[in-house]
Write a protein that holds these residues in place. Structure first.
Motif, PDB file in Angstrom:
ATOM      1  N   TRP A   1       0.812  -1.216   0.000  1.00 49.74           N
ATOM      2  CA  TRP A   1       0.000   0.000   0.000  1.00 49.74           C
ATOM      3  C   TRP A   1       0.843   1.263   0.000  1.00 49.74           C
ATOM      4  CZ3 TRP A   1      -4.662  -0.982  -1.488  1.00 49.74           C
ATOM      5  CH2 TRP A   1      -5.215  -2.251  -1.219  1.00 49.74           C
ATOM      6  N   THR A   2       1.971   1.212   0.700  1.00 49.14           N
ATOM      7  CA  THR A   2       2.881   2.370   0.660  1.00 49.14           C
ATOM      8  C   THR A   2       3.464   2.540  -0.729  1.00 49.14           C
ATOM      9  OG1 THR A   2       3.431   2.052   2.996  1.00 49.14           O
ATOM     10  CG2 THR A   2       4.932   3.408   1.684  1.00 49.14           C
ATOM     11  N   GLY A   3       3.908   1.420  -1.320  1.00 52.66           N
ATOM     12  CA  GLY A   3       4.439   1.484  -2.678  1.00 52.66           C
ATOM     13  C   GLY A   3       3.399   1.955  -3.673  1.00 52.66           C
ATOM     14  N   LEU A   4       2.138   1.520  -3.471  1.00 56.13           N
ATOM     15  CA  LEU A   4       1.043   1.951  -4.346  1.00 56.13           C
ATOM     16  C   LEU A   4       0.885   3.472  -4.291  1.00 56.13           C
ATOM     17  CD1 LEU A   4      -1.558   1.210  -6.045  1.00 56.13           C
ATOM     18  CD2 LEU A   4      -2.771   1.236  -3.860  1.00 56.13           C
ATOM     19  N   ASN A   5       0.888   4.041  -3.103  1.00 54.86           N
ATOM     20  CA  ASN A   5       0.720   5.483  -2.957  1.00 54.86           C
ATOM     21  C   ASN A   5       1.895   6.258  -3.542  1.00 54.86           C
ATOM     22  OD1 ASN A   5      -1.755   5.153  -1.689  1.00 54.86           O
ATOM     23  ND2 ASN A   5      -0.871   5.159   0.367  1.00 54.86           N
ATOM     24  N   ILE A   6       3.093   5.699  -3.392  1.00 52.03           N
ATOM     25  CA  ILE A   6       4.257   6.351  -3.989  1.00 52.03           C
ATOM     26  C   ILE A   6       4.122   6.365  -5.513  1.00 52.03           C
ATOM     27  CG2 ILE A   6       6.743   6.139  -4.375  1.00 52.03           C
ATOM     28  CD1 ILE A   6       6.970   5.043  -1.515  1.00 52.03           C
ATOM     29  N   GLY A   7       3.752   5.216  -6.078  1.00 53.84           N
ATOM     30  CA  GLY A   7       3.568   5.150  -7.526  1.00 53.84           C
ATOM     31  C   GLY A   7       2.466   6.072  -8.004  1.00 53.84           C
ATOM     32  N   ARG A   8       1.363   6.133  -7.269  1.00 56.19           N
ATOM     33  CA  ARG A   8       0.249   7.017  -7.617  1.00 56.19           C
ATOM     34  C   ARG A   8       0.700   8.465  -7.681  1.00 56.19           C
ATOM     35  NH1 ARG A   8      -3.458   8.023  -2.695  1.00 56.19           N
ATOM     36  NH2 ARG A   8      -1.540   9.159  -2.216  1.00 56.19           N
ATOM     37  N   ASP A   9       1.445   8.896  -6.649  1.00 56.52           N
ATOM     38  CA  ASP A   9       1.872  10.290  -6.586  1.00 56.52           C
ATOM     39  C   ASP A   9       2.904  10.603  -7.665  1.00 56.52           C
ATOM     40  OD1 ASP A   9       0.170  10.579  -4.466  1.00 56.52           O
ATOM     41  OD2 ASP A   9       1.726  10.444  -2.929  1.00 56.52           O
ATOM     42  N   ARG A  10       3.780   9.647  -7.958  1.00 60.36           N
ATOM     43  CA  ARG A  10       4.773   9.893  -9.015  1.00 60.36           C
ATOM     44  C   ARG A  10       4.101   9.984 -10.384  1.00 60.36           C
ATOM     45  NH1 ARG A  10      10.067   6.230  -7.220  1.00 60.36           N
ATOM     46  NH2 ARG A  10      10.554   7.483  -5.362  1.00 60.36           N
ATOM     47  N   LEU A  11       3.102   9.164 -10.605  1.00 60.70           N
ATOM     48  CA  LEU A  11       2.379   9.241 -11.872  1.00 60.70           C
ATOM     49  C   LEU A  11       1.650  10.580 -11.977  1.00 60.70           C
ATOM     50  CD1 LEU A  11       1.444   8.084 -14.526  1.00 60.70           C
ATOM     51  CD2 LEU A  11      -0.365   6.846 -13.318  1.00 60.70           C
ATOM     52  N   ALA A  12       1.028  11.010 -10.892  1.00 56.20           N
ATOM     53  CA  ALA A  12       0.348  12.305 -10.904  1.00 56.20           C
ATOM     54  C   ALA A  12       1.344  13.420 -11.207  1.00 56.20           C
ATOM     55  CB  ALA A  12      -0.329  12.554  -9.561  1.00 56.20           C
ATOM     56  N   SER A  13       2.547  13.318 -10.657  1.00 58.48           N
ATOM     57  CA  SER A  13       3.572  14.326 -10.904  1.00 58.48           C
ATOM     58  C   SER A  13       3.966  14.350 -12.375  1.00 58.48           C
ATOM     59  CB  SER A  13       4.795  14.041 -10.031  1.00 58.48           C
ATOM     60  OG  SER A  13       5.827  14.963 -10.297  1.00 58.48           O
ATOM     61  N   GLU A  14       4.104  13.161 -12.986  1.00 59.50           N
ATOM     62  CA  GLU A  14       4.482  13.123 -14.405  1.00 59.50           C
ATOM     63  C   GLU A  14       3.365  13.668 -15.280  1.00 59.50           C
ATOM     64  OE1 GLU A  14       6.693  10.287 -16.270  1.00 59.50           O
ATOM     65  OE2 GLU A  14       8.118   9.996 -14.621  1.00 59.50           O
ATOM     66  N   VAL A  15       2.118  13.332 -14.970  1.00 56.69           N
ATOM     67  CA  VAL A  15       0.991  13.875 -15.739  1.00 56.69           C
ATOM     68  C   VAL A  15       0.994  15.389 -15.640  1.00 56.69           C
ATOM     69  CG1 VAL A  15      -1.525  14.044 -15.852  1.00 56.69           C
ATOM     70  CG2 VAL A  15      -0.444  11.810 -15.573  1.00 56.69           C
ATOM     71  N   ASN A  16       1.206  15.874 -14.428  1.00 55.23           N
ATOM     72  CA  ASN A  16       1.232  17.320 -14.224  1.00 55.23           C
ATOM     73  C   ASN A  16       2.377  17.970 -14.995  1.00 55.23           C
ATOM     74  OD1 ASN A  16       0.323  19.759 -12.628  1.00 55.23           O
ATOM     75  ND2 ASN A  16       2.484  19.667 -12.061  1.00 55.23           N
ATOM     76  N   PHE A  17       3.529  17.289 -15.018  1.00 56.35           N
ATOM     77  CA  PHE A  17       4.667  17.833 -15.776  1.00 56.35           C
ATOM     78  C   PHE A  17       4.329  17.969 -17.253  1.00 56.35           C
ATOM     79  CE2 PHE A  17       8.219  17.123 -18.607  1.00 56.35           C
ATOM     80  CZ  PHE A  17       9.096  18.125 -18.225  1.00 56.35           C
ATOM     81  N   TYR A  18       3.828  16.887 -17.833  1.00 50.46           N
ATOM     82  CA  TYR A  18       3.539  16.927 -19.267  1.00 50.46           C
ATOM     83  C   TYR A  18       2.402  17.894 -19.590  1.00 50.46           C
ATOM     84  CZ  TYR A  18       6.782  13.124 -20.144  1.00 50.46           C
ATOM     85  OH  TYR A  18       7.925  12.369 -20.254  1.00 50.46           O
ATOM     86  N   ALA A  19       1.488  18.077 -18.658  1.00 50.14           N
ATOM     87  CA  ALA A  19       0.425  19.056 -18.882  1.00 50.14           C
ATOM     88  C   ALA A  19       1.000  20.465 -18.974  1.00 50.14           C
ATOM     89  CB  ALA A  19      -0.606  18.987 -17.758  1.00 50.14           C
ATOM     90  N   GLY A  20       2.166  20.674 -18.377  1.00 48.12           N
ATOM     91  CA  GLY A  20       2.798  21.980 -18.421  1.00 48.12           C
ATOM     92  C   GLY A  20       3.683  22.206 -19.626  1.00 48.12           C
ATOM     93  N   CYS A  21       3.865  21.197 -20.481  1.00 44.84           N
ATOM     94  CA  CYS A  21       4.695  21.356 -21.673  1.00 44.84           C
ATOM     95  C   CYS A  21       3.955  22.200 -22.704  1.00 44.84           C
ATOM     96  CB  CYS A  21       5.056  20.001 -22.279  1.00 44.84           C
ATOM     97  SG  CYS A  21       6.173  19.008 -21.265  1.00 44.84           S
ATOM     98  N   VAL A  22       4.674  23.143 -23.299  1.00 45.52           N
ATOM     99  CA  VAL A  22       4.014  24.045 -24.231  1.00 45.52           C
ATOM    100  C   VAL A  22       3.615  23.357 -25.536  1.00 45.52           C
ATOM    101  CG1 VAL A  22       5.113  26.101 -23.326  1.00 45.52           C
ATOM    102  CG2 VAL A  22       6.256  24.810 -25.124  1.00 45.52           C
ATOM    103  N   ASN A  23       4.173  22.164 -25.833  1.00 44.81           N
ATOM    104  CA  ASN A  23       3.771  21.480 -27.069  1.00 44.81           C
ATOM    105  C   ASN A  23       2.581  20.549 -26.844  1.00 44.81           C
ATOM    106  OD1 ASN A  23       5.488  19.706 -25.521  1.00 44.81           O
ATOM    107  ND2 ASN A  23       5.613  18.365 -27.292  1.00 44.81           N
ATOM    108  N   HIS A  24       2.045  20.500 -25.618  1.00 44.64           N
ATOM    109  CA  HIS A  24       0.837  19.732 -25.301  1.00 44.64           C
ATOM    110  C   HIS A  24       0.928  18.272 -25.779  1.00 44.64           C
ATOM    111  CE1 HIS A  24      -0.754  23.647 -24.346  1.00 44.64           C
ATOM    112  NE2 HIS A  24      -0.595  24.040 -25.577  1.00 44.64           N
ATOM    113  N   PRO A  25       1.857  17.488 -25.218  1.00 48.21           N
ATOM    114  CA  PRO A  25       1.941  16.088 -25.644  1.00 48.21           C
ATOM    115  C   PRO A  25       0.716  15.300 -25.208  1.00 48.21           C
ATOM    116  CG  PRO A  25       3.295  16.470 -23.704  1.00 48.21           C
ATOM    117  CD  PRO A  25       2.806  17.809 -24.142  1.00 48.21           C
TER     118      PRO A  25
END
Length: 816
Positions: free
Chosen positions: A103-127
């Motif tokens: 469950w701890t690993g699950l939450n870590i993975g969840r938050d890291r995925l959210a961080s990556e989604v947020n990063f790509y959402a901030g790219c000006v080329n809109h991947p």
């Protein structure tokens, strides 16, 4: 949820997908597949087919996704595959180097995925993202979809594909009926799920924005009836976890290899089709000028279009490149060049040809477009380092550019070339001496260092993240509150175009010697905050309101006129900080007398310091008296820099990054300029107009060095201290007794003898500062003999008086 590397065979025939991307996410690719592996899977030291997880399941589905993207016309350079790194452990390992529980690993993975989604959402080329999860990785993906930050960026996610999901909800209406939630029998025929069955560890519902309604969703899932990890009979429970998991291993690890990728390809094709439909047609549309090389080949803004028209008119006139062409002239125009000493053969005809060098060409195009000298008389390097509001770094790639952007080439230490981007990989450039200005492939240059958009009109390609401001620096964090102690929302890996809706004063932040307490609100990056110290522009950004509706501190004065320039120093040749498009309320902290400015028939030498812009404006553009009656005089006159104001002389004087002429050039002074000096050192000797000097001054406001030979005053400036901790700076000796030497190659010695070591050689007549004199070894030159020697403070050595203009023994000098 593979138990070990022996649980599944590698897909030996599937090598048609990229290797894992080991680094941090970067903007640039149009399509990004983020793959989350299953429990206890290893992604290191694996053979072919195993690099996305030791069971090989993710590899089969990745291959299917890539194949489907190819069928839609998306080629490999536009595709990035990323492993989502997270601790995919079934049970905790408490020893050093161990792993957390599931469950701890699950939450870590969840938050890291959210961080990556947020990063790509901030790219000006809109991947466009495709999220893939297998086993525990599927649980990670679905858990991330529940987060508001991910749902806020739902338009960035083209499709989601989960395999053997431990949180599967068989009872979600609509998905099974549409074939989006596929249940297969042991022999891979289509089966029917029991709505009371589902995930072994929970039953999460797919959010509606991804699930859609009977056929219009972007979420796809596959599970085998004999895999109790995703199809446990009855309600979820961990009471018999080990038994259920052991029973499921044969089915759980065979989603790819079991039917040689047929199911993987089938579901991948559905997911990609949904993602491509959701993404819509490529941004920017078709080439508006396919048959005309020198034209805009992408969408552009009016300023960019006008600059391209001006640039193309130069090409149509069959104009030559000339070294230095287009500089030291106002208004910008073609000029005769000069010989480039680093390439004298190729540039031999430049003095007889009227044209432009690379930066002069770009300067001229944007002067014609804007109606005023928008860029200024800058080298490519200094233009690149100017405070542009919209900037694109190399990791963002060419896909974010649009016609009219200015592109730069070189290294982070020195930019050597600039051009105007036309689109479809073409640039308009002044290439080099003995060649005509032309349209060239951008790929001719292999050291692209980024681009700027002079119009400041956002990121192009539609709305979303990106806007008329830009960050600087690397690994800049945004926070959920305007404080560095607030939770980190995301990290911007490099300079990023951003949109700011308001700003406020909060915690002070210090970086690169500057302190600022203003923070900006980023509505497109999760409503997070960034310190203005990392936003290009003045401390308080012009044109952006305060978050509480108030005005920035100090607004008792107002400018008049249009396009009023704010400078880093009180001089029209100072570095441009920003331009006020029209009459603007300003706050003034103090004023001082400096360089005279004439406008509308009136001349004034008073300048006011604007703390909200961290720059100076001539009082001639401030409403009120020539000397403002309610504003105090600046105590130091220079915003806190040490040392008084000084003036340079000469034209086209280069500033350097170190006190040597061989160091990188930092800027160019086109004519006499007021400068602020904080300290001076002894460096490389420079000779000009028959005078030699080895003193260099540091310009605090420009963070650059200038030879004192180009600064009006003595060889060693009397009112400027030596720079601390710099070898060779004078050690307290007076510099009041200035004399001039004669002759060439005159040696300065360690002692008052010609046989002692040489500490400096004066190439020609030189101003020197004499501390004292004494009698020592006789020296004869040109029929004269003299035993007088003088101690030179600046060179820290001795010179025979025979080489100093004046009497053999100067009674006005003290004896050593």
């Amino acid at each position: 949820m593979a138990a070990g590397t022996t649980l599944g065979a590698a897909p030996d025939a599937r090598a048609d997908y990229p290797d894992p991307d080991p680094g941090d996410p970067v903007c640039g690719p149009s399509w990004v597949v983020i793959s989350a592996y299953g429990t206890e899977e290893d992604t290191t030291h694996q053979g072919d087919g195993m690099q996305w997880g030791s069971s090989g399941v993710n590899s089969w589905f990745i291959a299917g996704i890539v194949q489907a993207l190819h069928s839609k016309g998306v080629q490999d350079p536009s595709i990035t595959i990323r492993n989502l790194k997270y601790p995919a452990s079934l049970i905790s390992r408490p020893w050093p180097g161990g792993l957390p529980d599931y469950w701890t690993g699950l939450n870590i993975g969840r938050d890291r995925l959210a961080s990556e989604v947020n990063f790509y959402a901030g790219c000006v080329n809109h991947p466009h993202l495709i999220l893939l999860g297998y086993s525990m990785g599927a649980h990670v993906v679905k858990s991330a979809l529940q987060l508001p930050v991910v749902q806020a960026h739902a338009d960035t996610i083209g499709a989601v594909l989960t395999v053997a999901d431990p949180s599967r909800n068989n009872g979600q209406i609509g998905m099974a009926q549409a074939g989006a939630m596929l249940t297969i029998n042991p022999y891979f025929t289509t089966g029917s799920p029991n709505v009371s069955d589902g995930g072994l560890l929970g039953r999460l519902t797919v959010p509606g924005t991804f699930a859609g309604f009977i056929g219009d969703g972007r979420y796809f899932d596959v599970c085998r009836t004999d895999d109790h990890v995703c199809n446990r009979p009855g309600p979820p429970s961990t009471d018999d976890l080990a038994q259920q998991f052991a029973y499921s291993i044969p089915a759980h690890t065979q989603y790819g290899a079991g039917d040689r990728g047929v199911t993987a390809n089938r579901m991948a094709a559905k997911a990609v089709a949904a993602a491509v439909d959701f993404a819509g047609p490529p941004q920017g549309g078709s080439d508006p000028n396919p048959g005309t090389p020198c034209a805009a080949h992408t969408d552009t803004d009016p300023l960019g279009a006008a600059a391209i028209a001006a640039a193309c008119s130069v090409i149509a006139a069959d104009t030559w490149y000339t070294w230095g062409g287009g500089h030291s002239v106002s208004p910008p125009q073609a000029t005769f060049g000069s010989v480039d000493q680093s390439d004298p053969v190729r540039s031999a005809n430049d003095p007889y040809r009227k044209g432009f060098d690379c930066s002069g060409y770009v300067r001229y195009a944007y002067y014609k477009a804007a109606g005023y000298d928008l860029i200024g008389d800058r080298t490519a390097d200094s233009a690149y380092r100017a405070p542009w509001s919209v900037r694109f770094g190399p990791p963002m790639g060419e896909s974010v550019l649009r016609a009219g952007d200015i592109v730069y080439f070189g290294t982070s230490a020195h930019i050597h070339h600039t051009a105007i981007y036309l689109g479809t990989g073409l640039i308009a450039e002044a290439p080099q001496s003995d060649e005509k200005i032309r349209v060239s492939p951008m790929s001719n240059h292999h050291d692209y260092m980024g681009a700027v958009r002079p119009s400041g009109s956002g990121s192009g390609g539609g709305g979303g993240v990106g806007g008329p401001n830009s960050t600087w620096g690397t690994n800049v964090r945004t926070h959920t509150t305007p404080a560095t102690s607030g939770p980190v929302y995301t990290t911007l890996s490099g300079p990023t175009a951003i949109r700011i809706d308001c700003q406020k004063r909060a915690q002070s932040v210090t970086a690169e010697g500057y302190t600022n307490d203003v923070w900006s609100h980023l509505p497109d990056i999760g409503g997070s905050w960034i310190s203005n110290i990392y936003v290009r522009g003045p401390a308080w950004l012009p044109g952006i309101p305060a978050c509480d509706g108030s005005a920035p501190a100090g607004g008792a004065h107002s400018t008049w006129g249009t396009n009023v320039n704010i400078r880093a120093i009180p001089s029209v040749s100072g570095r441009l900080v920003t331009t006020l498009a029209g009459p603007t309320d300003i706050g003034i902290s103090c004023q001082k007398h400096a360089e005279s400015v004439t406008a509308s028939g009136i001349t004034n030498d008073a300048w006011s310091f604007l703390p909200n812009y961290n720059g100076w404006v001539s009082n001639i553009f401030v409403k009120g008296a020539a000397w403002l009656v309610d504003v105090p005089t600046c105590g130091g006159g220079n915003g806190g820099a040490v040392g008084g104001d000084h003036m340079t002389w000469g034209t086209n004087v280069y500033l350097h990054t170190a006190p040597t002429v061989t160091s990188e050039r930092a800027d160019l002074l086109p004519g006499p300029t007021a400068v602020t000096i904080d300290c001076q050192v002894h460096g490389q000797s420079v000779t000009a107009e028959g005078i030699t000097n080895d003193a260099w001054s540091h310009l605090a406001d420009r963070q650059a060095w200038i030879s004192n030979i180009y600064v009006k005053g003595a060889a060693w400036l009397a009112d400027v201290p030596a720079c601390d901790a710099v070898p060779g700076s004078p050690g307290g000796e007076t510099h009041a007794n200035t004399r001039t030497t004669w002759g060439t190659n005159v040696r300065v010695h360690q002692d008052a003898t010609s046989g002692s070591g040489v500490v400096a050689t004066l190439a020609g007549p030189t101003q020197v500062s004499v501390v004292c004199q004494k009698h020592s070894e006789s020296v004869t030159a040109d029929g004269y003999t003299n035993d007088g020697w003088s101690r030179l403070a600046d060179q820290q050595g001795w010179i025979s008086n025979i080489y100093i203009k004046g009497p053999a023994w100067d009674d006005s000098l003290p004896t050593c």
